[in-house]
Design a protein around this motif. Structure first.
Motif, short mmCIF file in Angstrom:
data_model
loop_
_atom_site.label_atom_id
_atom_site.label_comp_id
_atom_site.label_asym_id
_atom_site.label_seq_id
_atom_site.Cartn_x
_atom_site.Cartn_y
_atom_site.Cartn_z
N SER A 31 12.89 4.87 10.64
CA SER A 31 12.67 4.16 9.37
C SER A 31 11.20 3.81 9.16
N GLY A 32 10.38 3.97 10.21
CA GLY A 32 8.98 3.61 10.11
C GLY A 32 8.66 2.24 10.67
N LYS A 33 9.71 1.48 11.04
CA LYS A 33 9.47 0.15 11.60
C LYS A 33 9.08 0.24 13.07
N GLU A 57 15.32 -2.85 15.17
CA GLU A 57 14.87 -2.24 13.92
C GLU A 57 14.75 -3.26 12.80
N SER A 58 15.41 -4.39 12.96
CA SER A 58 15.31 -5.47 11.96
C SER A 58 13.93 -6.12 11.97
N GLY A 59 13.16 -5.88 13.04
CA GLY A 59 11.86 -6.53 13.19
C GLY A 59 11.89 -7.67 14.19
N ASP A 82 19.86 -11.80 16.86
CA ASP A 82 19.65 -12.93 15.95
C ASP A 82 18.48 -13.81 16.37
N GLY A 83 17.78 -13.44 17.46
CA GLY A 83 16.62 -14.19 17.88
C GLY A 83 16.86 -15.21 18.98
#
Length: 227
Positions: A31-33, A57-59, A82-83
Motif C-alpha cells: 500500500s506504500g505505508k 499497516e495501520s501505522g 490497538d497500541g
C-alpha cells in the motif's frame, strides 16, 4: 532463530547510506505505508545500530528494538494492533536481563520467550531427534561408496507456521566451497540422499515469534562416512 521473510505481491525497499558502509533501510507495504525502519552500522554485514522500528499497516508501531554494534542493548518493546503493550524486555550487550508480557486487555501474563524454535514431534524434540529421524531415512549412494566419497551435506528447509517441512534444498555454498570439481556429480547424489531423509521428517510443533506461529528456516548437517 532465523525467520523466513514474508512473500509480498509487491513491496519497496529504500536504502540510504550515511557513509560508505552505514545507513538505514526502509521497507514499505504494497500500500506504500512504512513496514520497517532499520538503522545499520554496516548495511552489507547487517550490523544493526540504533532504534529499529516495525509497523502494522495501520501505522501503529508493532515493535521497537535498541541495538548497539549489532547487539540488543536497551529495550525490545512489542505492541498489539490497538497500541496496547504486548512485551517489554531489557538487554545489555546482547544478554537478556528482564522481561514482562501482557495480554490483549493490558493485564500482565506469564513471561514467554520472544523467539521459540520449532520442536520435533518425536524423541526429545530437539536437534538430535531431528538428526536421528533424518538418518533413519538416508541411504549411502552406491557410487559414492564405491568411490570412497565422504563428507557433510548441509540441507536447508523451512518449518512453516503449521509445522510442516517445506522448501527442502541443499546448501550450494558448501558444494562450491568444499567439493573438488571431479567429485561434484557424486556429491550431488549425497545431497539427494540427504534431502530424501529431510523430506520424510514428520511434523513439528511450529516455531513462534512473540507468541505467533511463524515460518522458521532450519539447517541440518548430514554426515556420510565410510567406516
Amino acid at each position: 532463530m532465523k525467520v523466513t521473510s514474508e512473500k509480498w505481491a509487491d513491496h519497496r525497499v529504500e536504502t540510504t547510506y550515511r557513509d560508505s558502509v552505514g545507513g538505514s533501510v526502509r521497507v514499505f507495504y504494497p500500500s506504500g505505508k512504512l513496514r520497517s525502519y532499520v538503522p545499520y552500522l554496516n548495511i552489507r554485514r547487517h550490523i544493526h545500530h540504533g532504534v529499529s522500528s516495525y509497523y502494522y499497516e495501520s501505522g501503529q508501531v508493532r515493535m521497537q528494538e535498541d541495538y548497539v554494534g549489532g547487539k540488543l542493548h536497551g529495550q525490545r518493546l512489542t505492541f498489539y494492533p490497538d497500541g496496547k503493550p504486548r512485551r517489554k524486555e531489557s538487554y545489555e550487550k546482547g544478554v537478556f536481563v528482564s522481561g514482562e508480557c501482557y495480554g490483549p486487555d493490558g493485564a500482565p501474563i506469564a513471561f514467554f520467550s520472544y523467539d521459540v524454535m520449532p520442536v520435533y514431534s518425536e524423541g526429545a524434540g530437539d536437534k538430535d531427534a531431528v538428526m536421528q529421524a533424518v538418518m533413519e531415512n538416508v541411504h549411502y549412494p552406491l557410487e559414492a561408496m564405491c568411490r570412497h566419497v565422504n563428507g557433510v551435506v548441509r540441507i536447508l528447509f523451512v518449518v512453516d507456521k503449521n509445522g510442516k517441512v517445506q522448501n527442502v534444498r541443499p546448501d550450494k555454498k558448501t558444494l562450491e566451497a568444499e567439493v573438488p570439481a571431479n567429485l561434484r556429480d557424486v556429491y550431488e547424489e549425497l545431497q539427494k540422499a540427504a534431502m530424501f531423509g529431510v523430506r520424510h521428517l514428520k511434523a513439528f510443533t511450529p516455531g513462534k515469534q512473540d507468541g505467533e506461529p511463524v515460518d522458521v528456516s532450519y539447517t541440518v548437517p548430514v554426515t556420510f562416512r565410510i567406516k
